[in-house]
Motif scaffolding. Structure first.
Motif, short mmCIF file in Angstrom:
data_model
loop_
_atom_site.label_atom_id
_atom_site.label_comp_id
_atom_site.label_asym_id
_atom_site.label_seq_id
_atom_site.Cartn_x
_atom_site.Cartn_y
_atom_site.Cartn_z
N GLY A 169 -50.04 15.05 68.46
CA GLY A 169 -50.88 13.71 68.12
C GLY A 169 -50.43 13.24 66.87
N ALA A 170 -50.32 14.05 65.62
CA ALA A 170 -49.91 13.89 64.45
C ALA A 170 -48.32 13.28 64.51
CB ALA A 170 -49.91 15.05 63.57
N ARG A 185 -46.49 4.45 63.25
CA ARG A 185 -46.23 3.67 61.77
C ARG A 185 -45.22 2.84 61.80
NH1 ARG A 185 -48.36 8.40 57.98
NH2 ARG A 185 -50.20 9.24 59.31
N SER A 186 -44.28 3.04 62.50
CA SER A 186 -42.63 2.72 62.34
C SER A 186 -42.61 1.94 63.83
CB SER A 186 -41.76 3.54 61.98
OG SER A 186 -42.11 4.38 61.02
N ASP A 211 -40.10 11.76 57.41
CA ASP A 211 -39.82 10.39 57.38
C ASP A 211 -39.21 9.92 58.57
OD1 ASP A 211 -41.01 10.02 54.81
OD2 ASP A 211 -38.94 9.82 53.62
N VAL A 212 -39.83 8.72 59.35
CA VAL A 212 -39.11 8.47 60.54
C VAL A 212 -37.84 7.59 60.49
CG1 VAL A 212 -39.21 6.75 62.37
CG2 VAL A 212 -41.18 8.17 61.64
N ASP A 213 -36.58 8.11 60.98
CA ASP A 213 -35.53 7.46 60.73
C ASP A 213 -35.60 6.25 62.02
OD1 ASP A 213 -33.06 6.45 61.28
OD2 ASP A 213 -31.83 8.32 61.52
N THR A 214 -35.88 5.03 61.73
CA THR A 214 -36.18 3.93 62.48
C THR A 214 -34.71 3.45 63.10
OG1 THR A 214 -35.73 2.32 60.57
CG2 THR A 214 -38.08 2.96 61.43
#
Length: 480
Positions: free
Chosen positions: A143-144, A151-152, A126-129
């Motif tokens: 790329g992935a 997406r964030s 998960d991205v830590d925004t």
């Protein structure tokens, strides 16, 4: 308190034990028990793609290809190889251009060898925004990772033409920079944490989103650029960046290399941010056009500079004004970013070059000081023209950091070493480096003395011997 980690159980130290080395059959039996029968490949046809590099110049041999899925499996595989004396070639997306991602040819060694492929290790966390970071397994593609960041509302700072196949472990192992290095830096500068399996199977983990953490040696930075010779990278915690709100991409046909360099300087002086800057030649643009890509400008020029600019205000107008004030601009075209069609002309070079050469392309990734770019381009363009055998030089690269990709087409195989020495002589005379971002691999081992003195090389060998005393990791890479 350290950050929670889903694979904390992997951090235990694995002791390979005193068991005498086993034969390859015993080792393969153990490896199948670790990763599963279908993930130990021994059929020649199934292994073929793992034994040849992207350029087709380098082919090797292995007793098996092993495809682990987790850090724990990598740890157990490496521990078994250490116990059995089996050498390991670490492979990510196999997009390398210097032979470092494939095993050596049969060399008479009695030691067995496997390819450890990270092809199944593709998880992205998960991205830590808030902390602007994301963890990714070594086999996740550039790329992935960028897609997950997007997406964030964020972006991955590394971008390559091979983004669909180049992997996290690969770009870190070679300390790749890519097209965004002028703005974001190389891979080493974008690592917050790393997880890697050492040569005895033990797991090294530096995994924290802290931007300030000065406790001892910077081991993640040491592993960046080590080309798999010190450890098997299994996961990386990358920093992410906020993409510019508005950007413009321009391609200008220019008369001289100096004009392109001056354009970048003028852009910075005008308060614009240079997100990317690429230089191409008419020979390269014509070749790419022959393979279906559109020409970027109506009027041709000896050179073409692609620049992506961001900033505040009307970026398109500021870019137009900048181009109008720069000497040597013959023609130019502008499009709002991402301007995929304009970028395609630059990114299409590698494939067009590969398809146009009658022999495997001699690809030499070098760098020179920016002040030396005009002279270096002129001299490198004459390689194969002034020499006693003909070949076609196609040059392009990242002008903002002095990185030139030298591609020599139609080189007779028996003259590959000679033409390489000619290029490296030019690079050395201009105060440059024989490896800008692709690494040393197997291709450049004979010339490392051009960039590192005896003390430097001895220090690196000491580090190698300390972390991999038996020389089982990526034999023949970097040190020969």
């Amino acid at each position: 308190m350290r950050s929670p980690d889903p694979e904390d159980s992997d951090s235990r130290r694995v002791d390979p034990g005193p068991t005498p080395p086993a034969g390859i059959d015993d080792a393969l039996t153990a490896l199948r028990q670790i990763v599963g029968e279908t993930n130990v490949l021994t059929d020649p046809d199934a292994m073929a793609g793992f034994l040849t590099d992207w350029t087709g110049r380098y082919r090797g041999a292995a007793d098996a290809v092993v495809r682990p899925r987790t850090t724990d499996e990598v740890s157990r595989v490496v521990a078994e190889c250490a116990r059995s004396g089996v050498r390991i070639c670490v492979q990510g997306g196999n997009t390398g251009l210097v032979g470092g991602s494939v095993p050596p040819a049969r060399d008479g060694s009695t030691n067995a060898l496997i390819v450890l492929s990270t092809v199944r290790m593709t998880d992205i966390g998960d991205v830590d925004t808030v902390g602007r970071c994301v963890g990714a397994q070594a086999g996740a593609t550039v790329g992935a990772i960028d897609d997950r960041a997007g997406r964030s509302g964020l972006a991955f700072g590394i971008d390559l033409a091979s983004r669909a196949s180049a992997t996290a472990g690969g770009v870190v192992s070679t300390n790749a920079g890519g097209t965004r290095m002028i703005r974001r830096g190389n891979a080493r500068s974008q690592i917050l944490g790393i997880e890697a399996v050492l040569a005895d199977g033990s797991v090294l983990r530096r995994w924290t989103s802290l931007v300030k953490d000065n406790v001892g040696y910077d081991l993640p930075s040491l592993l960046a650029g080590s080309e798999g010779t010190l450890a098997v990278i299994t996961r990386v915690l990358f920093t992410l960046v906020a993409p510019p709100a508005v950007a413009t991409v321009a391609v200008a046909a220019v008369e001289r290399v100096e004009n392109a360099v001056e354009l970048l300087g003028a852009a910075s002086s005008a308060g614009l941010t240079v997100e990317a800057a690429e230089l191409m030649t008419e020979a390269g643009v014509a070749l790419v056009a022959d393979h279906g890509h559109r020409r970027p400008t109506t009027a041709p020029g000896p050179f073409y500079v692609l620049v992506e600019l961001s900033g505040t205000g009307d970026i398109e107008s500021a870019t137009t004004e900048l181009l109008g004030a720069t000497d040597g601009v013959i023609d130019a075209v502008l499009e709002p970013a991402p301007a995929r069609a304009l970028w395609a002309g630059r990114e299409g070079h590698t494939e067009a070059i590969a398809r146009s050469s009658s022999t495997p392309v001699v690809k030499l990734d070098i760098s020179v000081p920016i002040r030396a770019l005009p002279e270096a381009f002129a001299e490198l363009s004459r390689v194969g023209v002034d020499d006693r055998f003909p070949c076609r030089p196609i040059l392009f690269g990242h002008i903002g950091d002095g990185n030139i990709h030298v591609n020599l087409l139609d080189v007779p195989p028996e003259h590959a070493t000679e033409v390489t020495e000619s290029v490296f002589g030019i690079v050395t005379a201009n105060g440059g480096s024989i490896s800008a971002e692709h690494g040393i691999g197997r291709a450049k081992v004979a010339w490392t003395h051009l960039g590192r003195d005896a003390t430097d090389l001895a220090t690196m060998r000491t580090i190698k011997a300390a972390l991999d005393p038996r020389g089982l990791l990526n034999p023949g890479v970097l040190f020969g």
